[in-house]
Design an enzyme around this catalytic site. Sequence first.
Site, short mmCIF file in Angstrom:
data_model
loop_
_atom_site.label_atom_id
_atom_site.label_comp_id
_atom_site.label_asym_id
_atom_site.label_seq_id
_atom_site.Cartn_x
_atom_site.Cartn_y
_atom_site.Cartn_z
N MET A 271 68.85 -22.19 6.69
CA MET A 271 67.87 -21.20 7.12
C MET A 271 68.25 -19.81 6.64
SD MET A 271 67.30 -22.42 11.09
CE MET A 271 66.31 -20.97 11.48
N GLN B 56 67.60 -19.29 2.94
CA GLN B 56 66.18 -19.09 2.69
C GLN B 56 65.75 -17.69 3.11
OE1 GLN B 56 63.81 -20.63 1.17
NE2 GLN B 56 62.10 -19.38 1.88
N GLU B 57 66.32 -17.20 4.21
CA GLU B 57 65.93 -15.88 4.73
C GLU B 57 66.51 -14.74 3.90
OE1 GLU B 57 63.88 -15.11 6.97
OE2 GLU B 57 63.59 -16.86 8.26
N SER B 58 67.78 -14.82 3.57
CA SER B 58 68.45 -13.64 3.01
C SER B 58 69.34 -13.91 1.81
CB SER B 58 69.32 -13.00 4.09
OG SER B 58 70.40 -13.86 4.43
N TYR C 90 58.48 -22.57 3.16
CA TYR C 90 59.70 -22.18 3.86
C TYR C 90 60.43 -23.40 4.40
CZ TYR C 90 62.38 -19.91 7.68
OH TYR C 90 63.37 -19.49 8.57
#
Length: 483
Positions: free
Chosen positions: A293, A296-298, A423
Amino acid sequence: MSICAFLALSSCSQPQPSSSLSSILDAGVLKVGSVYGRTTYYNGPTSPEGFEFELAQGFADYLGVKLEVYPYYSYRELLPQLDNHQVDLIAANITMTEQRKSKYRFGPAYQSVNFELVYKKGEDRPRDIEQLEGDLTIVANDLYREPLTSLIDESETMFWTETDEKDIEELLEMVSKDELDYTISDSNILAVARRRYPNLGIGFSVTDTLEIGWLLNKDTDDSLRAALIEYFGSIQSNGFFSALEDKYFGHVQSFDYVDTRAFMRAVDKTLPVFKELFEAYAGDNDWRLVAAMSYQESHWKPKAKSPTGVRGMMMLTLGTAKDMKVTSRTDAEQSISGGSRYFSSLLRRIPARIQSPDRIWMSLAAYNVGLGHLEDARVITERQGYNPDLWVDVKKHLPLLRQKKFYKSTRYGYARGDEAVNYVDNIRRYYDTLIWLEDQTDLPLIDELPVDSEGVLEDTYLQNGESDADDAAAEESLQETTK
């Protein structure tokens, strides 16, 4: 239709000669042969896993009998077990070729594949058999031999070599590592393998599309095949098959070479810095899922930010950070802790009747698009006649939140639902890769990363172009509200 109806053409109460199905029901056991592999059967951390295994377990449950799986290391070892009636059927990703149909019976087709010529990207791409310049090695069985023999005349000699010592996953790894020039693989196995070996390229298709089905002995009567037709029809209509197919293949069919290579490099160079934090703050979640996660986010950059104002390793909004008592979103430890706890809260709020892994994928979607929008998508899913408790159905309808004729009748309105679907798929791919990598080898040590003379990770590597002063100003109001 009841199982009883399969046993005979006349009444079930009348004496009937033994049939293939009645023998299974009388014994209370369904014996299924398979081969070891990630798309067929393998031993997971706590229990057997695999697409074919779960399909077979479903069929045994449908018949109300116990499942016994007999896995072998090769297709060639497995066939005699079917020939000698030691197993009732073979579930092993077997293609329906004309030659095979002449020797055996098949259940209904449930998937289709192509066989592809695989080479290493960066080398000259062969576009047909005539352009092969190197060694082509295949697994030594008919599944892989038949596609190639169809390309040559009977009088021609084989232009490839065969091995009993390697399985298809090992041959694909050898191509990736430049230890072998070419091999052939079916498209399902290749789609999974390219998440681990992104430099595998497709030269050309060796076959047209081939259907896959379970293999039955030629002498098997119609009763077992009729039960199979009924079973596959039922799981197609109730959504079980689509959900299972999505679980194993839905997130790997699209392939992004650049993204996959970038992720593998980040695992080598960045993840070791933060691995202990992911392990420490994952809570009841798998730390590898939280890490996926975060990537994918940062892309594992503590000071990452987006134009919408979310920040940090887990890209928390100000509101979420406040709820999770995070005083600095750009502090890696606080961000990972807060993001993991927030994800856990979403998991708890998903309706209890939704089972894993569907509740996990829905919680991921809610992390991205919001729980309210997820619920709107589930309402639309149900209105369209699909199952709102299956992720495979909800993911088809999340993009409709962009369309006015759908979102105008929802509680929370417009949302970029298509982005939520991408996502979730991306995180699932990253997660699968992390699981596989950890099984293969330990992650690199921190001293392999760009550090200064004191062993501290270089500031430019962490900051993603921001200054500490900018971050301090951005977080000042958040710190005040969480005191």
